[in-house]
Every structure is written in structure tokens, then in C-alpha cells.
Design a protein around this motif. Structure first.
Motif, mmCIF file in Angstrom:
data_model
loop_
_atom_site.group_PDB
_atom_site.id
_atom_site.type_symbol
_atom_site.label_atom_id
_atom_site.label_comp_id
_atom_site.label_asym_id
_atom_site.label_seq_id
_atom_site.Cartn_x
_atom_site.Cartn_y
_atom_site.Cartn_z
ATOM 1 N N UNK A 183 0.868 -1.172 0.000
ATOM 2 C CA UNK A 183 0.000 0.000 0.000
ATOM 3 C C UNK A 183 0.909 1.227 0.000
ATOM 4 N N UNK A 184 1.476 1.491 -1.162
ATOM 5 C CA UNK A 184 2.586 2.435 -1.297
ATOM 6 C C UNK A 184 2.083 3.870 -1.141
ATOM 7 N N UNK A 185 2.385 4.468 -0.001
ATOM 8 C CA UNK A 185 2.025 5.859 0.264
ATOM 9 C C UNK A 185 3.298 6.687 0.072
ATOM 10 N N UNK A 186 3.435 7.287 -1.091
ATOM 11 C CA UNK A 186 4.704 7.880 -1.516
ATOM 12 C C UNK A 186 4.772 9.335 -1.074
ATOM 13 N N UNK A 187 5.805 9.642 -0.305
ATOM 14 C CA UNK A 187 6.018 11.003 0.175
ATOM 15 C C UNK A 187 7.491 11.344 0.012
ATOM 16 N N UNK A 188 7.800 12.621 0.069
ATOM 17 C CA UNK A 188 9.184 13.073 0.009
ATOM 18 C C UNK A 188 9.767 13.156 1.414
ATOM 19 N N UNK A 189 10.939 12.584 1.582
ATOM 20 C CA UNK A 189 11.704 12.855 2.799
ATOM 21 C C UNK A 189 12.220 14.283 2.736
ATOM 22 N N UNK A 190 12.084 15.016 3.826
ATOM 23 C CA UNK A 190 12.652 16.364 3.883
ATOM 24 C C UNK A 190 12.906 16.725 5.341
ATOM 25 N N UNK A 191 13.289 17.952 5.582
ATOM 26 C CA UNK A 191 13.698 18.368 6.928
ATOM 27 C C UNK A 191 12.525 18.595 7.876
ATOM 28 N N UNK A 192 11.291 18.638 7.364
ATOM 29 C CA UNK A 192 10.159 19.069 8.184
ATOM 30 C C UNK A 192 9.736 18.051 9.232
ATOM 31 N N UNK A 193 9.912 16.762 8.936
ATOM 32 C CA UNK A 193 9.427 15.741 9.845
ATOM 33 C C UNK A 193 7.973 15.395 9.637
ATOM 34 N N UNK A 194 7.349 15.974 8.634
ATOM 35 C CA UNK A 194 5.974 15.626 8.275
ATOM 36 C C UNK A 194 5.973 15.032 6.868
ATOM 37 N N UNK A 195 5.094 14.069 6.655
ATOM 38 C CA UNK A 195 5.119 13.297 5.426
ATOM 39 C C UNK A 195 3.770 13.406 4.726
ATOM 40 N N UNK A 196 3.694 14.362 3.796
ATOM 41 C CA UNK A 196 2.466 14.559 3.040
ATOM 42 C C UNK A 196 2.495 13.626 1.841
ATOM 43 N N UNK A 197 1.624 12.653 1.864
ATOM 44 C CA UNK A 197 1.593 11.640 0.807
ATOM 45 C C UNK A 197 1.173 12.295 -0.500
ATOM 46 N N UNK A 198 1.980 12.134 -1.525
ATOM 47 C CA UNK A 198 1.712 12.781 -2.806
ATOM 48 C C UNK A 198 1.294 11.806 -3.891
ATOM 49 N N UNK A 199 1.559 10.513 -3.696
ATOM 50 C CA UNK A 199 1.243 9.515 -4.719
ATOM 51 C C UNK A 199 0.905 8.203 -4.040
ATOM 52 N N UNK A 200 0.283 7.332 -4.811
ATOM 53 C CA UNK A 200 -0.042 6.015 -4.282
ATOM 54 C C UNK A 200 -0.889 5.247 -5.271
ATOM 55 N N UNK A 201 -1.537 4.164 -4.830
ATOM 56 C CA UNK A 201 -2.375 3.383 -5.730
ATOM 57 C C UNK A 201 -3.486 4.240 -6.342
ATOM 58 N N UNK A 202 -3.477 4.361 -7.653
ATOM 59 C CA UNK A 202 -4.505 5.145 -8.345
ATOM 60 C C UNK A 202 -5.796 4.362 -8.478
ATOM 61 N N UNK A 203 -5.716 3.077 -8.333
ATOM 62 C CA UNK A 203 -6.859 2.186 -8.166
ATOM 63 C C UNK A 203 -6.308 0.892 -7.595
ATOM 64 N N UNK A 204 -7.136 0.182 -6.878
ATOM 65 C CA UNK A 204 -6.803 -1.185 -6.487
ATOM 66 C C UNK A 204 -7.837 -2.082 -7.155
ATOM 67 N N UNK A 205 -7.370 -3.066 -7.929
ATOM 68 C CA UNK A 205 -8.276 -3.970 -8.639
ATOM 69 C C UNK A 205 -7.932 -5.410 -8.298
ATOM 70 N N UNK A 206 -8.965 -6.213 -8.067
ATOM 71 C CA UNK A 206 -8.793 -7.656 -7.880
ATOM 72 C C UNK A 206 -9.831 -8.356 -8.733
ATOM 73 N N UNK A 207 -9.361 -9.131 -9.719
ATOM 74 C CA UNK A 207 -10.245 -9.795 -10.674
ATOM 75 C C UNK A 207 -10.075 -11.293 -10.514
ATOM 76 N N UNK A 208 -11.171 -11.960 -10.166
ATOM 77 C CA UNK A 208 -11.158 -13.391 -9.861
ATOM 78 C C UNK A 208 -12.008 -14.103 -10.899
ATOM 79 N N UNK A 209 -11.379 -14.935 -11.723
ATOM 80 C CA UNK A 209 -12.119 -15.606 -12.793
ATOM 81 C C UNK A 209 -12.994 -16.748 -12.287
ATOM 82 N N UNK A 210 -12.906 -17.084 -11.013
ATOM 83 C CA UNK A 210 -13.849 -18.049 -10.459
ATOM 84 C C UNK A 210 -15.154 -17.383 -10.049
ATOM 85 N N UNK A 211 -15.156 -16.059 -9.998
ATOM 86 C CA UNK A 211 -16.332 -15.289 -9.586
ATOM 87 C C UNK A 211 -16.261 -13.929 -10.276
#
Length: 793
Positions: free
Chosen positions: A710-738
Motif C-alpha cells: 500500500x505504497x504511500x509515496x512522500x518526500x523525505x525532507x527536513x520538516x518531519x511531516x510526510x504529506x503523501x503525494x502519490x499512491x495506488x490510483x486504483x486497487x483492482x482484484x479480478x477473480x475468474x472463479x467469480x
């Protein structure tokens, strides 16, 4: 008393008037999800059912009608997004946002994306099905522009609607291709390291490229029945449309699943924004069906599935950009040197229109390798002409009409592979699974060979001819896996298998996510859909505990205060899980920043902040923390010669002191949720204040971190706060049994229209790791409350 009553009455009346006005505006500007609409060019009636998540299920008698209607409904939900993304590659953002975007426009308009699009369009076969469906899609968009509601954003920024052309579509893919690339962020920094401090400093960084690898292995079996860097980073921060980052995907063969059918999982990592990147649709005709995820202004989905097969993608991260140092003719600066004598630069004049300002006109020089970046980025202080060679513009572009059409209209694994083989740039890992039990992974890109020992991630020699491409690799030699005997394929932007006996160069992510995928998949014999849903939301780092132990080796524990000893014990005991209540996750990321700073910043100077958040830095970390001796340990700004122990001790004590000042003395309170957040920013919401609250979605507390599944991508910097700027643009699970109960989720909602009920209705589900159904069942779909009928005009 009477005055007070009058004032109260006035305020109540004003409030009521504002509420009524808002209601009228919201109703008049909201998308139409029910009723009848007549549009020209239809052959038959087309019915669109909107499910509870705002996904249009389009039922038509033929594909031309279906794609025309799809263009219309796509535009009514995402026209503002379409407008922004088509303007990037064309260098037209300043027309609506003013002078602050001139630097962005100057860069993108000079890359050659539009010129490459023009060449490709000139060679289009207009008789193909792909071209005809693209034309129908564009016609649907343009009919909405003429007859539909104008989104609120157009009024707020004062931009008029313009009709769209096929060139706009090509420009979208050009922007996507450039945002996938990483060379422009890394090569200039590595060149500076080499030229200032010599080969020893460079080698310690790049030696990590062949260490700590999880290799994406090749096996084919039969089918079953990166000063440029700093300036570019500033430019990227101003972009109003999300850049493409990375991704995860894995496809499980029947032998690896509890129900004996293929399961595909995919979550492409893209910059967060509002609206979300993907627009979902389900198109069905008598001879075609596809549940797809489309980028704005693209007719064919890059992610999709139906009852027969499913596909997804991740970023390949191969190196498809090279920087060349050209050598000007000392007697004629309009010429540059080659091994065969001097050639004239091609000169291109460009004009950028600026809202409320004067037009900006500039000239680009183009060598045989590409545009001279000194002309595009004013901050470059290198006096040498630096040309950028990019495979996307160097070779004919087949991505749109051929590739995306072929992937979404495949009838077998082999026909799907033929589409994947046509990709030249950006490089993609294309994932496949089907109802017959086939699974496959293809590294799709036009890969190439250069002379042995040439390191392509620093500037190359443009004058001698020795650093040129020698040959292109045939697609069959590209790493790929078809029905491998380990019963799954996977991708996490990690190192691909060898080609012609050598690892192919690229800007691959460190092994963290790839290793975690393998760890989980090898931890049990068979998986269900529920297992995969849990896995795609996994927040445990496969490498962080080892990095911590290696980093802190040599710390003199007896020299630590009681509070420092507690922090030391806490982080050493961490299992790498980024839970909201984890104090160790907070400590670990502060240690990372301090370690990078104390190791690299004295040499790198201004380039450090860019290097800090590159794949190269991440990959170098696992080796650097283990080195007892290193040219990087000594701080070049001090008289004494620092050792590893000096650096690591300083890193630890500085980290503890910072966190105590930031979050309090008690390290139990340094929980991850206090320092991380995610907000999906709208281009207008970035202005802040009321507009931020109205257009943006969030902020939210989140779980996950850099390089977990669950990749929550943020920049390391001097502030000590991590504002997530990128991540999964969708999560998809496709099961051919259902297959009818396959699931997905997107970060905010289907619609980009702020007055739509589907603007942010999935945001909470996304944060919590929940999913919604991707409906294929006809009866379920037709029970939808909203039904929009399109009739021939």
C-alpha cells in the motif's frame, strides 16, 4: 429591537437566497445521469445505466455508437481534467493560469511531443477500426462541449471550451510517457558527483544497482487452450495533473488459487489529485464487452477485464532517456560536432500565450539527439549544450491507436502479446490473465544496446559517435514470463531479467515491494480473492528492519541516555509495519533523512534535496548502511576526517532530539498518524481557503509508507511531516472463479464534477482498504436507479 429583527430577517433571507442560488447552480452544472439525450451520428438507441458508484454501463448495438456515447459521458464527468491534460504537452497551461506556469509550458512544449504526434498522425491508416472508434469517441466529447453543461472550473478561470482533436489524445500519452521517465531527475546529479568528486564517489552509489535485487525472471511456456534535476523538480510541483510513478501487480495461475481460476491484482501508482486519474466504464455490444479504466481523453482503457481475460500495467522503469553533451562549432554556434563533421542545429520557434500577460517567445535548438535543454530550462548553469534523446520522440509512436486498441480487443493470449510488442515508450510491464488459465508478464518497450562499459546514467559524449545506440532489441528477447512453473507473475517496478547476458539499465525501484510480493505469495500454497484483497493493502516493509539493524550497528549503547535507549530498542524491535499507531515508523523515517543528510549533503549541496527522493538514493541505501569504510563518510566541510561511527552516532542523536522537539519527550506518542496525511488536491483547490475546502478531498490520516504494497509515496525532507503525494490510483482484484464479483476502488470518486454525488464517495472506502463491485451481471446493472438513454438526432 425592531432593528435587530430586521437585521436577523435580512441575514436569514440572504442565507436562504444563497442556498437557493447554490442549489440552482449545482443542479444546472451537475452531470445528467438519467433522462434522454439526442446526439447526432448514432445508428441506434444507446442505453447507459449508472450504478451506485457512478460507473456508466453502456449498452449499444455497435461499437461506433458505444464509443460515441462513451466520449459524451466521459466528458460530462471529466471535461475539466481533459482540458488540463491536453494543455500540458502543448505548453498551454499559462493561457489559463498565468505567468506562474510559463516554466512548465516552456519545458513541455520544447520536448517534441507535439511534433512527434504530428508525424504519427500523418501516417495513420484512417480505415482501421481503432481510428474509427477514436473518431467516434472524439465526436461524443465534442458534442458534449457544444450541447452539455459547462463545468464550474471553466467559469472560475475564464477559459472557453474548445473542441478536441486526435492530436490532443496523442499529447496525453506524451505527457504520460515523460512523467514515467526518471533520467532527467537523476543523470545530472550523478554527472555532477562524478565531475566534482571523481569515480570513487560515483561507484559507491552505482555499485548498489547490482546488489540486493529481486529479479523479475524470464520463462516462456506454451499458451493454455533525472541543476536540470532541481529545476525539473520545481516544474513538476507546479503541474496541475498527476505524474505517473510506479505500480504493483501480480497474477496467480490456477494452481496458486483456492478456486482453481486465475486471479489478477493491479494497483498503478500515480500522483494523487482530484479528480482521480482513472475513469471507469463498462461497454457492451453484441460482439464486444470490456470493463475498462481510462485516462482522461483516451478512448481505449489501459486497464481492463471481461469474462475472458484481464490485464493491467506497471511502469517498467527502463532507461529510455539519454543526455548528450554536444560540442558547438567554435566558428559557428548554429552548428555542432559529429563524427562526420559539423551539422546545423534545427531551430524551432515557440510562443507561449500568457493569461493577463505578454506572450513569451523562445527558440529551441535541436541536435540529432534531441532538444538542447539549456534552451528549455533557464536554471541550467552548465555552459555546455546538453541534448536530451528520448525514445518516445525518436521512434514512431504506436501507443494510442494500435497498442491500447489491441490490448482492449484481444481474443487470445497471442493476440494480446502482439499488442504488447508494439510499445516503444514509455516502458511498461503489461500483466495478463484469462479464464483459460493463462498468466503472463511482458516487459514492453523498445530496448536497445550501446557499447560495453558505457554508463548511461551520466552525460554521454554527443560529438564522437562512440556513445550512440548500436542496435534495438527484438521484442522476443525482452524479459517476459508466460505460464511459469512457479505459478505466478508479478511486477513492482523492480530489476528485470538479463538481456544478452547483461542486466538492462534503468531507474528500477529497490527490491522492497517485489520482495514483499514474493514473501507473501510464497507464504501459503493457495490464495482466495479475500487473501489478495488483504495483500494489496499490506503495509509491511520487507527491508526496513534489516536496514535499521545495519544502520545502527556500531552505536555505543552505553553512551545513550535513558530516553535514547528506549528509542533505540523501539526501532530495533520494529517489524516494518506502517500502522497508524507505530512510533517505530516515525523514528525510522527520521533516521533515514538524517542518514542521507549526514552522508551525502556536504558533497551534493543543492542537488541533495533532489537526490534524496530518487530511486538511486533508495537503492544505494541498503549497501551504504553496511559499509564500514566509505568515501562518503567524511564531511568535506570539516577539517577532521569523520568515520562511520561518527556519522551514525550523529544521525541517531539528531533524530531523537528532533522528534522530542517535534512530538514531545515521550517516544510512545510519536505515532505515525501524527506525521502522515494525504489530501487529493484539485488544480483550483491548490489556491487554499474556501476553494481548498470546496474542491479538494481530504486531508485524511492514512496507513502505509514508501515502498510497501500500500505504497504511500512522500518526500523525505527536513520538516518531519510526510504529506503523501502519490499512491495506488486504483486497487483492482479480478477473480475468474467469480468474475461478476470482481472488485476495485479509486481514491476519491468517478466524477470530476464537484456537484456530482460521485465526486468523493469512494474516498473513505479507499483509505480503509475497502472495495466496490465492478458489475458485469446484466440483471444487477439494469436495477440501477439512473438510466440515461441516447437517441439519434
Amino acid at each position: 429591537m425592531k432593528l435587530l429583527k430586521k437585521l436577523l430577517f435580512f441575514l436569514l433571507s440572504l442565507t436562504l437566497l444563497l442556498a437557493i442560488s447554490y442549489w440552482i447552480i449545482s443542479k444546472s452544472l451537475a452531470p445528467d445521469y438519467s433522462g434522454e439525450i439526442k446526439i447526432s451520428g448514432l445508428q441506434d438507441k444507446v442505453t447507459v445505466f449508472y450504478d451506485e458508484n457512478g460507473v456508466p454501463h453502456i449498452n449499444a448495438e455497435n461499437q461506433e455508437d458505444a464509443f460515441k456515447v462513451f466520449g459524451y459521458v466521459h466528458a460530462q464527468d471529466r471535461l475539466w481534467q481533459m482540458e488540463l491534460i491536453r494543455r500540458i504537452a502543448a505548453g498551454r497551461l499559462s493561457e489559463i493560469f498565468g505567468k506562474d506556469l510559463v516554466r512548465v509550458d516552456k519545458l513541455f512544449s520544447g520536448l517534441g511531443i507535439e511534433e512527434a504526434a504530428g508525424k504519427s498522425i500523418a501516417e495513420i491508416d484512417t480505415n482501421t477500426k481503432a481510428y474509427k472508434l477514436t473518431s467516434a469517441y472524439l465526436d461524443g466529447i465534442n458534442q458534449f462541449i457544444t450541447e452539455g453543461q459547462t463545468p464550474l472550473e471553466f467559469y472560475l478561470v475564464g477559459v472557453k471550451k474548445e473542441k478536441y482533436t486526435i492530436k490532443d489524445i496523442y499529447n496525453v500519452f506524451g505527457y504520460m510517457a515523460f512523467s514515467f521517465a526518471a533520467a532527467h531527475k537523476t543523470d545530472p546529479i550523478l554527472t555532477e558527483v562524478k565531475e566534482k568528486y571523481g569515480n570513487a564517489h560515483l561507484q559507491e552509489i552505482i555499485s548498489s544497482f547490482s546488489e540486493n535485487l529481486t529479479i523479475n525472471k524470464t520463462q516462456k511456456n506454451p499458451e493454455i487452450g533525472a541543476k536540470i534535476s532541481e529545476a525539473l523538480n520545481i516544474i513538476y510541483e507546479k503541474l496541475p495533473v498527476s505524474p505517473f510513478i510506479g505500480s504493483n501487480s501480480w497474477v496467480l495461475a490456477p494452481e496458486k488459487t483456492k478456486n482453481g481460476k486465475v486471479i489478477l491484482a493491479n494497483d498503478p501508482h500515480i500522483g494523487f489529485s482530484q479528480p482521480s486519474v482513472w475513469y471507469q466504464s463498462h461497454i457492451k455490444t453484441p460482439n464486444y464487452e470490456m470493463y475498462g479504466f481510462n485516462l482522461a481523453l483516451t478512448p481505449f482503457p489501459l486497464l481492463g477485464h471481461n469474462r475472458e481475460y484481464a490485464y493491467g500495467l506497471t511502469m517498467l522503469a527502463n532507461d529510455d532517456i539519454d543526455f548528450y553533451v554536444e560540442e558547438n562549432n567554435p566558428e559557428n554556434p548554429s552548428e555542432y560536432k559529429t563524427e562526420n563533421g559539423y551539422l546545423k542545429y534545427k531551430l524551432i520557434d515557440k510562443t507561449i500565450k500568457v493569461k493577463d500577460g505578454k506572450d513569451t517567445t523562445y527558440q529551441i535548438k535541436v541536435s540529432r539527439h534531441g532538444p538542447i535543454m539549456n534552451d528549455l530550462i533557464e536554471q541550467i548553469d552548465d555552459q555546455r549544450p546538453i541534448a536530451m534523446q528520448w525514445i518516445y520522440t525518436k521512434l514512431p509512436n504506436q501507443l494510442l491507436l494500435d497498442v491500447s486498441y489491441d490490448l482492449s480487443h484481444a481474443y487470445s493470449l497471442e493476440s494480446f502479446k502482439q499488442g504488447a510488442a508494439k510499445v516503444h515508450a514509455p516502458g511498461l510491464n503489461i500483466m495478463y490473465g484469462d479464464a483459460k488459465g493463462n498468466v503472463a508478464w511482458f516487459s514492453s518497450a523498445k530496448l536497445y544496446e550501446v557499447r560495453d562499459s558505457l554508463f548511461r546514467q551520466t552525460y554521454l559524449d554527443g560529438a564522437s559517435g562512440k556513445d550512440e545506440i548500436l542496435s534495438f532489441v527484438d521484442f522476443e528477447e525482452n524479459p517476459q514470463a508466460i505460464n511459469p512453473d512457479w505459478n505466478y507473475v508479478y511486477s513492482a517496478n523492480h530489476q528485470i531479467d538479463s538481456i544478452r547476458g547483461k542486466l538492462y539499465p534503468g531507474y528500477y525501484q529497490p527490491q522492497d515491494r517485489a520482495r514483499r510480493i514474493v514473501e507473501v505469495l510464497e507464504s501459503q500454497e493457495k490464495f482466495s480473492k479475500e487473501d489478495v484483497k488483504k495483500m494489496i493493502f499490506d503495509v509491511t516493509s520487507s527491508t526496513a528492519p534489516t536496514i535499521i539493524k545495519d544502520m545502527l550497528t556500531g552505536i555505543d549503547v552505553s553512551d545513550l541516555s535513558p530516553s535514547e535507549k528506549k528509542v533505540y530498542d523501539t526501532v530495533l524491535a520494529w517489524d516494518g509495519t506502517y500502522a497508524k499507531n507505530s512510533a517505530a515508523a516515525t523514528i525510522y523515517n527520521r533516521l533515514l533523512f538524517e542518514f542521507y543528510k549526514e552522508t551525502y549533503k556536504d558533497e551534493m549541496g543543492d542537488g541533495f534535496n533532489i537526490f534524496l527522493n530518487t530511486q538511486t538514493a533508495k537503492k544505494a541505501l541498503a549497501e551504504q548502511v553496511k559499509r564500514q569504510k566509505s568515501v562518503w563518510w567524511d564531511n568535506v566541510n570539516t577539517e577532521e576526517v569523520e568515520t562511520r561511527k561518527d556519522i551514525v552516532s550523529k544521525v541517531f542523536k539528531n533524530s531523537v532530539a528532533f522528534l522530542q522537539n517535534q512530538l514531545g519527550e515521550n517516544s510512545d506518542d510519536w505515532t505515525w498518524d501524527r506525521v502522515t496525511s494525504v489530501e487529493h488536491e484539485h488544480a483550483i483547490g491548490k489556491a487554499g481557503g474556501v476553494l481548498r475546502k470546496f474542491f479538494n478531498v481530504g486531508p485524511f490520516k492514512t496507513v502505509g509508507g514508501n515502498e510497501v504494497l500500500n505504497n504511500q509515496i512522500f518526500n523525505l525532507d527536513s520538516t518531519g511531516y510526510y504529506k503523501v503525494r502519490s499512491g495506488p490510483s486504483t486497487r483492482r482484484v479480478i477473480d475468474f472463479s467469480d468474475i461478476e464479483n470482481s472488485v476495485a476502488v479509486i481514491p476519491t470518486g468517478q466524477s470530476g464534477n464537484v456537484f456530482s454525488p460521485y465526486y468523493k464517495d469512494q474516498a473513505a472506502k479507499y483509505i480503509n482498504g475497502e472495495f466496490v463491485k465492478m458489475k458485469l451481471n446484466k440483471n444487477e446493472i439494469e436495477e440501477s436507479e439512473n438510466k440515461l438513454v441516447f437517441l439519434p438526432k
